[in-house]
Design a protein around this motif. Structure first.
Motif, PDB file in Angstrom:
ATOM      1  N   GLU A 118      57.878   5.536  32.815  1.00  0.00           N
ATOM      2  CA  GLU A 118      58.944   5.508  33.792  1.00  0.00           C
ATOM      3  C   GLU A 118      60.003   4.530  33.280  1.00  0.00           C
ATOM      4  O   GLU A 118      59.669   3.451  32.789  1.00  0.00           O
ATOM      5  CB  GLU A 118      58.410   5.016  35.129  1.00  0.00           C
ATOM      6  CG  GLU A 118      59.471   4.954  36.203  1.00  0.00           C
ATOM      7  CD  GLU A 118      58.870   4.646  37.568  1.00  0.00           C
ATOM      8  OE1 GLU A 118      59.248   5.327  38.521  1.00  0.00           O
ATOM      9  OE2 GLU A 118      58.027   3.730  37.661  1.00  0.00           O
ATOM     10  N   LYS A 123      72.485   3.179  38.253  1.00  0.00           N
ATOM     11  CA  LYS A 123      73.258   4.412  38.057  1.00  0.00           C
ATOM     12  C   LYS A 123      74.642   4.129  37.497  1.00  0.00           C
ATOM     13  O   LYS A 123      75.192   4.923  36.723  1.00  0.00           O
ATOM     14  CB  LYS A 123      73.397   5.117  39.401  1.00  0.00           C
ATOM     15  CG  LYS A 123      72.987   6.555  39.304  1.00  0.00           C
ATOM     16  CD  LYS A 123      73.088   7.277  40.614  1.00  0.00           C
ATOM     17  CE  LYS A 123      73.147   8.753  40.254  1.00  0.00           C
ATOM     18  NZ  LYS A 123      72.735   9.585  41.343  1.00  0.00           N
ATOM     19  N   VAL A 129      72.257   5.048  31.112  1.00  0.00           N
ATOM     20  CA  VAL A 129      71.925   6.411  31.555  1.00  0.00           C
ATOM     21  C   VAL A 129      72.130   7.394  30.402  1.00  0.00           C
ATOM     22  O   VAL A 129      71.265   8.226  30.105  1.00  0.00           O
ATOM     23  CB  VAL A 129      72.769   6.817  32.791  1.00  0.00           C
ATOM     24  CG1 VAL A 129      72.548   8.275  33.146  1.00  0.00           C
ATOM     25  CG2 VAL A 129      72.441   5.904  33.981  1.00  0.00           C
ATOM     26  N   TRP A 132      69.345   6.872  27.511  1.00  0.00           N
ATOM     27  CA  TRP A 132      68.026   7.429  27.809  1.00  0.00           C
ATOM     28  C   TRP A 132      68.065   8.948  27.905  1.00  0.00           C
ATOM     29  O   TRP A 132      67.162   9.625  27.419  1.00  0.00           O
ATOM     30  CB  TRP A 132      67.448   6.810  29.079  1.00  0.00           C
ATOM     31  CG  TRP A 132      66.965   5.408  28.831  1.00  0.00           C
ATOM     32  CD1 TRP A 132      67.591   4.250  29.184  1.00  0.00           C
ATOM     33  CD2 TRP A 132      65.790   5.031  28.120  1.00  0.00           C
ATOM     34  NE1 TRP A 132      66.855   3.173  28.746  1.00  0.00           N
ATOM     35  CE2 TRP A 132      65.744   3.624  28.090  1.00  0.00           C
ATOM     36  CE3 TRP A 132      64.748   5.753  27.509  1.00  0.00           C
ATOM     37  CZ2 TRP A 132      64.706   2.916  27.486  1.00  0.00           C
ATOM     38  CZ3 TRP A 132      63.725   5.048  26.904  1.00  0.00           C
ATOM     39  CH2 TRP A 132      63.707   3.646  26.887  1.00  0.00           C
ATOM     40  N   THR A 133      69.115   9.482  28.508  1.00  0.00           N
ATOM     41  CA  THR A 133      69.224  10.936  28.651  1.00  0.00           C
ATOM     42  C   THR A 133      69.283  11.591  27.277  1.00  0.00           C
ATOM     43  O   THR A 133      68.579  12.569  26.998  1.00  0.00           O
ATOM     44  CB  THR A 133      70.492  11.292  29.471  1.00  0.00           C
ATOM     45  OG1 THR A 133      70.416  10.589  30.720  1.00  0.00           O
ATOM     46  CG2 THR A 133      70.584  12.778  29.727  1.00  0.00           C
ATOM     47  N   VAL A 143      61.538  15.873  31.386  1.00  0.00           N
ATOM     48  CA  VAL A 143      61.755  14.649  32.153  1.00  0.00           C
ATOM     49  C   VAL A 143      62.081  14.994  33.602  1.00  0.00           C
ATOM     50  O   VAL A 143      62.688  16.038  33.867  1.00  0.00           O
ATOM     51  CB  VAL A 143      62.897  13.806  31.516  1.00  0.00           C
ATOM     52  CG1 VAL A 143      64.209  14.564  31.531  1.00  0.00           C
ATOM     53  CG2 VAL A 143      63.049  12.459  32.192  1.00  0.00           C
ATOM     54  N   SER A 144      61.630  14.156  34.531  1.00  0.00           N
ATOM     55  CA  SER A 144      62.082  14.316  35.912  1.00  0.00           C
ATOM     56  C   SER A 144      62.893  13.077  36.262  1.00  0.00           C
ATOM     57  O   SER A 144      62.535  11.956  35.875  1.00  0.00           O
ATOM     58  CB  SER A 144      60.908  14.512  36.862  1.00  0.00           C
ATOM     59  OG  SER A 144      60.231  13.296  37.064  1.00  0.00           O
ATOM     60  N   VAL A 145      64.005  13.286  36.946  1.00  0.00           N
ATOM     61  CA  VAL A 145      64.913  12.193  37.281  1.00  0.00           C
ATOM     62  C   VAL A 145      64.961  12.037  38.794  1.00  0.00           C
ATOM     63  O   VAL A 145      65.088  13.021  39.511  1.00  0.00           O
ATOM     64  CB  VAL A 145      66.336  12.472  36.734  1.00  0.00           C
ATOM     65  CG1 VAL A 145      67.286  11.341  37.096  1.00  0.00           C
ATOM     66  CG2 VAL A 145      66.287  12.677  35.226  1.00  0.00           C
ATOM     67  N   GLU A 146      64.805  10.809  39.260  1.00  0.00           N
ATOM     68  CA  GLU A 146      64.856  10.529  40.691  1.00  0.00           C
ATOM     69  C   GLU A 146      65.878   9.452  40.962  1.00  0.00           C
ATOM     70  O   GLU A 146      65.886   8.424  40.284  1.00  0.00           O
ATOM     71  CB  GLU A 146      63.497   9.993  41.162  1.00  0.00           C
ATOM     72  CG  GLU A 146      62.488  11.059  41.493  1.00  0.00           C
ATOM     73  CD  GLU A 146      61.120  10.448  41.782  1.00  0.00           C
ATOM     74  OE1 GLU A 146      61.051   9.361  42.399  1.00  0.00           O
ATOM     75  OE2 GLU A 146      60.121  11.063  41.366  1.00  0.00           O
ATOM     76  N   ASP A 147      66.729   9.677  41.948  1.00  0.00           N
ATOM     77  CA  ASP A 147      67.676   8.642  42.341  1.00  0.00           C
ATOM     78  C   ASP A 147      67.037   7.763  43.403  1.00  0.00           C
ATOM     79  O   ASP A 147      66.212   8.217  44.187  1.00  0.00           O
ATOM     80  CB  ASP A 147      68.958   9.272  42.882  1.00  0.00           C
ATOM     81  CG  ASP A 147      69.751   9.952  41.773  1.00  0.00           C
ATOM     82  OD1 ASP A 147      69.534   9.613  40.587  1.00  0.00           O
ATOM     83  OD2 ASP A 147      70.586  10.817  42.075  1.00  0.00           O
ATOM     84  N   SER A 160      68.669   5.085  39.012  1.00  0.00           N
ATOM     85  CA  SER A 160      68.212   6.365  38.498  1.00  0.00           C
ATOM     86  C   SER A 160      66.917   6.089  37.753  1.00  0.00           C
ATOM     87  O   SER A 160      66.850   5.148  36.962  1.00  0.00           O
ATOM     88  CB  SER A 160      69.272   6.939  37.553  1.00  0.00           C
ATOM     89  OG  SER A 160      68.862   8.199  37.089  1.00  0.00           O
ATOM     90  N   MET A 162      63.701   7.767  35.445  1.00  0.00           N
ATOM     91  CA  MET A 162      63.243   8.918  34.654  1.00  0.00           C
ATOM     92  C   MET A 162      61.744   8.796  34.467  1.00  0.00           C
ATOM     93  O   MET A 162      61.243   7.717  34.176  1.00  0.00           O
ATOM     94  CB  MET A 162      63.889   8.901  33.273  1.00  0.00           C
ATOM     95  CG  MET A 162      65.387   8.964  33.269  1.00  0.00           C
ATOM     96  SD  MET A 162      65.939   8.877  31.532  1.00  0.00           S
ATOM     97  CE  MET A 162      66.782  10.435  31.426  1.00  0.00           C
TER      98      MET A 162
END
Length: 173
Positions: A118, A123, A129, A132-133, A143-147, A160, A162
Motif C-alpha cells: 500500500e 492528492k 501521484v 507512483w502511477t 493496482v486499485s486506487v482509493e481516495d 490517494s 494505491m
C-alpha cells in the motif's frame, strides 16, 4: 547514468537520518500545510522506531556512497489489514530528481520484499501521484486506487492510496 543503491539506516547514522527527515518535512509542508515549531524546525514525531524496530525497513538512497534521499518501508502491525508492506516515505534531494534514482530505490525494495503493498500520498502532491502511477503501470502490475482524507493540525487533506501486489517474478529480471 547514476545508479542508486540502498543502505540500511541504523542507530549509527540516525543523525543524518533525522537531519534529512526535516528537509523532507519542509518539502511535504507544501501539501501537509504544517508550520514550523518554536525552534525553527518542523515538529518531528519520534522516528527512532525506524532503526530500532525490526518490522520497519529504513534505507538511505545513495549514489557513490553519498546520501541523496531515503525510502522507509513498514510491515505489520504498522500497515492496514491485508497489507504486507507500505512505502511510508520516499524522499530524494531536488538535485537528484528526474534521474530514475527513486525508481531504482523502489525496485530494489520490491526485490527485497515481495508481497501486498500500500502506498499513500497527498492528492495535491502531483509529482508523487505521477511517479507512483507511472512506475506501477510500467511494471504492468494491477493496482486499485482509493481516495481518502487525513487530518493534520486541523487541516483536512485529500489523500490517494494505491494497493498492489509485487511478485519477484514480475520485476526481478
Amino acid at each position: 547514468m547514476m545508479k542508486a543503491t540502498i543502505q540500511q539506516i541504523t542507530h549509527t547514522n540516525k543523525e543524518q537520518f533525522e537531519n534529512l527527515f526535516n528537509y523532507y518535512l519542509y518539502e511535504l509542508s507544501a501539501y501537509s500545510q504544517e508550520d514550523i515549531g518554536t525552534e525553527g524546525t518542523f515538529e518531528m514525531e519520534d522516528i527512532s522506531p525506524y532503526y530500532r524496530d525490526g518490522r520497519l525497513y529504513p534505507y538511505f538512497i545513495t549514489i557513490n556512497e553519498k546520501i541523496v534521499g531515503f525510502i522507509l518501508v513498514t510491515s505489520p502491525p504498522y500497515v492496514a489489514e491485508a497489507v504486507d508492506y507500505s512505502v511510508q516515505e520516499l524522499f530524494v534531494l531536488p538535485k537528484y530528481r528526474g534521474t530514475n534514482i527513486a525508481k531504482d530505490a523502489v525496485l530494489q525494495i520490491f526485490k527485497l520484499y515481495s508481497g501486498r503493498y500500500e502506498v499513500g500520498m497527498f492528492k495535491s502532491n502531483l509529482k508523487a501521484v505521477k511517479f507512483w502511477t507511472k512506475l506501477i503501470s510500467a511494471l504492468e502490475i494491477p493496482v486499485s486506487v482509493e481516495d481518502g482524507i487525513v487530518e493534520i493540525g486541523g487541516n483536512v487533506l485529500q489523500t490517494s492510496g494505491m494497493k498492489f501486489t509485487v511478485a519477484c517474478e514480475s520485476i526481478c529480471n
